[in-house]
Design a protein around this motif. Structure first.
Motif: not given
Lengths: 502, 51, 174, 42
Positions: A175, A177-178, A253, A255, B6, B8, B12, C1-12, C14
């Motif tokens: 993925t 990063p945002m 921060a 997201p 995990e 996905y 995703q 952080m928005a400048i790092h790759e999110p880890q694992g399953n981020w489909w969580q 709201l």
């Protein structure tokens, strides 16, 4: 992989050498063209200000063309090329995949820009920004635009090459990063936009040489706006990426929801481009269904995305500040936010103004029926000064305040001026944008040298309220010019004369 | 496709596929806006003139 | 952080405020976009959708025929035409004038054919602020019913060369 | 935090967002009104 890089002690970013020099070059070039474009804007402003009415008619249209091209296209796209490098190299801790491509990009864009400026100010291209056929400019004008477009197209494609290399070399797993994801979305929109630019400017170039006989004016308008409006969507997308970036750098921060924010960017990728239809709502030729499907059913999904971002970014800032302990009541975080840091204040001003000024009016003026009462009036000009200037330009200013110390290794000069600058500029643009829209509501046309119609066969006087708005546009514009000049002095001064860091 | 333990979600995976996004992002608006629009431009009938 | 790759399953799922905001925004967008087609059925102000191709010569001929038949006077060098509401009305845009001056009756619906013989122009009736595009080679058929009387001006609001600011026409509604 | 997905993470922003939405709707309604002031056209 090993390649030459250093770690920045302000941001903790790892900065690779090849991309660093390209980011510096593109950013500095962008700011120089911002200064020239702003000066052109001042001349246009002083002409439309009835009390001064500075320029003669032909020079008004020439400087207006130059202002549009430099401020709307050149400043913003050079800055975006810097951001493309930042998002696909620096943030992925990777390397510039093909350094020569970046140099070609820069050369083509700079060469194209100079050619266009020479043609416009030399009086060879009195066609305004849109150059609707059958208005015709000198072939070199079209060639200049084509060179500029090809250069930026290479930059946007370069994003994907860099991302592939980074992934292959294991710099990121699956993925983006945002912030990189946002810049990737902007690059897709950019490729789509500039493909339309090629599809329309190459035939137009051949037509100006006499090789092609005619170009259908309706087809031109359709495809041209596939470039013209879509390129503004690159700006929207880049601006949102900058919001996320500044929020991350200043407040660590996160997201609030990766799912929601990424979905919003995907909605941009899929649907925001058809917003080009806004320009054709009161055109003949296109059917009601073409208009409704492209503006309504599809475009509103992109607006939904903007509303998600407009909530998610301040929410992530609020969550970051609440974690720092500003947890009392609803708004303690806002009061205690670092308003003295121009990177933050510019970002926050950009979010608020883009939403209230540019965003709302964009959706409203882009509604099929409402276009009848706003199309081509000064209200449209007010609207896009609320998006591209109050939104994108101020967001990029914030980003510049953050990136200059990181990449040039120099401190900002005149911190007091920098602190005030986003507020001065924001105030000026707010007054300018609102009063332009107010004058447009009374029917004052955009792109018009003399709203008193003194040489016309039938005289016409607008409602006398309009005179007040015309004066206020002038005052707001002057404040904005002061704010813009402050930005140019601080940034260029810092780049060349700021205190060197180790 | 599984990396680690995990799971996905399909969405995703779609969002992580930048080439697919690039393809759809170009094709969808081009068809909906440009191709449809050009079709209407070039099939517009001539004004029936009553002599 | 928005400048790092999110880890694992981020489909969580709201959070509550995000969910409420998303639904409010979605509902408002639905209202705004349903308005457009509905307004075509219940509203009386909609962008016209009928148009044809027409050559400059053919359109000039139609304008001349209309002038011969319906001219009732002259104003500042322009013929004043008082057309029959049952017949098509022609209005020509050119650098830098609107021909002819039209004299229309209040509350009658006219089928106005708008076209340009040279460049792209913008048709803007003031002070009511009604705006349409005029494209060369295209005839835009506008069903127009003046609902107020008086003297109106037609401005050009699309850049059409250096005389653009002098392009002002006139409509009288009686 | 037990209310990870139940509570309001950003109540201040939520209030600002509602103010924004109300402004948006009022502006939109204003245009719907102004549209009916012009001549009838279709």
């Amino acid at each position: 992989m090993s390649f030459e890089k250093r770690t920045c002690e302000i941001s903790g970013l790892e900065i690779e050498k090849n991309s660093e020099s390209m980011i510096k070059l593109n950013m500095a070039t962008a700011i120089i063209f911002f200064a020239i474009g702003g000066a052109a804007g001042l001349l246009v402003l002083l002409t439309r200000w009835p009390a001064i009415h500075l320029l003669p008619v032909e020079w008004y249209y020439r400087w207006l063309t130059a202002h549009g091209l430099l401020a709307l296209l050149v400043w913003i796209i050079f800055f975006e090329v810097a951001l493309v490098h930042f998002g696909s190299v620096t943030l992925l801790k990777s390397r510039l995949a093909v350094p020569i491509l970046s140099k070609i990009t820069y050369g083509l864009m700079l060469g194209g820009t100079l050619l266009v400026v020479v043609m416009v100010l030399g009086g060879q291209a009195d066609v305004l920004f849109t150059s609707y056929v059958p208005l015709q400019a000198h072939p070199l004008y079209y060639l200049g635009i084509i060179l500029f477009a090809v250069g930026s197209l290479i930059a946007f494609i370069h994003f994907f090459i860099n991302a592939v290399v980074a992934k292959k070399e294991g710099e990121y797993k699956r993925t983006l990063p945002m912030v990189s994801f946002g810049i990737m979305a902007a690059s897709i929109i950019g490729i789509m936009s500039i493909a339309h630019g090629a599809a329309i400017y190459i035939p137009t170039f051949l037509w100006s040489l006499g090789i092609i006989e005619t170009i259908d004016p309706s087809a031109y308008r359709l495809v041209w706006w596939g470039l013209g409006h879509t390129s503004q969507q690159i700006n929207v997308c880049m601006m949102v990426a900058c919001w996320y970036g500044i929020a991350a750098f200043l407040f660590k921060a996160k997201p609030a929801s990766e799912k929601l924010c990424r979905s919003a960017f995907v909605l941009y990728i899929l649907f925001i481009n058809v917003a080009s239809e806004h320009h054709l709502l009161v055109d003949p030729v296109f059917s009601t269904w073409h208009k409704i499907v492209n503006t309504s059913y599809v475009m509103h999904l992109a607006v939904l995305a903007s509303m998600i971002h407009a909530f998610a970014v301040p929410a992530s800032i609020e969550m970051g500040l609440r974690k720092q302990g500003y947890n009392n009541g609803l708004f303690e975080w806002l009061k205690k936010a670092p308003w003295g840091n121009p990177a933050f204040s510019a970002t926050f001003i950009s979010i608020v103004l883009f939403g209230f000024l540019g965003g709302t009016t964009g959706v409203i003026f882009g509604t099929e029926q409402f276009s009848i009462i706003r199309h081509n009036t000064w209200a449209i000009t007010g609207h896009f000064h609320g998006t591209v200037v109050a939104g994108t330009t101020i967001a990029f200013m914030g980003m510049a305040y953050f990136l200059i110390p990181v990449f040039f290794k120099r401190d900002l000069i005149m911190p007091g001026v920098a602190k005030l600058q986003p507020f001065v500029y924001g105030t000026g643009i707010t007054i300018l944008s609102i009063t332009m829209m107010a004058a447009g509501t009374f029917g004052v046309p955009r792109r018009h040298w003399d709203y008193n119609f003194s040489d016309a066969p039938f005289g016409y006087q607008f409602d006398s309220t309009v005179d007040i708005f015309m004066g206020l546009v002038g005052i707001g514009g002057l404040i904005a010019v002061v704010g813009g000049a402050m930005f140019v002095f601080v940034t260029l001064g810092s780049i060349f004369k700021g205190n060197k860091r180790a | 496709m599984s990396e680690g333990s995990e799971e996905y979600s399909a969405v995703q995976k779609f969002y992580d596929n930048i080439w697919l996004l690039l393809g759809i992002g170009i094709v969808l608006p081009t068809v909906l806006f440009t191709v449809w629009g050009l079709y209407e431009v070039y099939t517009l009938p001539y004004l029936p003139i009553v002599k | 952080m928005a400048i790092h790759e999110p880890q694992g399953n981020w489909w969580q799922p709201l959070s509550k405020d995000e969910k409420i905001w998303f639904i409010l925004a979605l509902v408002w967008m639905l209202v705004s976009f349903l308005y457009m087609p509905i307004q075509h059925f219940i509203g009386v102000q909609n962008p016209p959708s009928e148009s044809y191709r027409v050559s400059a010569e053919d359109f000039e001929a139609l304008i001349e025929a209309q002038e011969e038949k319906y001219t009732v006077g002259e104003e500042n060098g322009f013929p004043v035409v008082r057309p029959n509401p049952d017949e098509p009305v022609y209005l020509k845009a050119s650098m830098w004038e609107w021909t002819p001056v039209l004299e229309l009756e209040k509350d009658k619906t006219y089928k106005i054919h708008l076209s340009s013989v040279d460049l792209v122009h913008g048709f803007s009736i003031q002070p009511i602020n009604l705006n349409l595009m005029v494209i060369p080679g295209i005839d835009y058929v506008v069903n127009l019913k003046p609902t107020s009387s008086g003297d109106f001006r037609i401005l050009c609001n699309e850049f059409c060369g250096l005389g653009h600011h002098t392009m002002v026409g006139k409509i009288n509604v009686i | 935090m037990s209310d990870e997905h139940n509570g309001f993470h950003a109540p201040g922003t939520f209030v600002l967002a509602i103010i924004f939405l109300v402004t948006f709707i009022l502006l939109w309604l204003g245009h719907a009104k102004w549209l009916t002031d012009i001549w009838e056209m279709y």
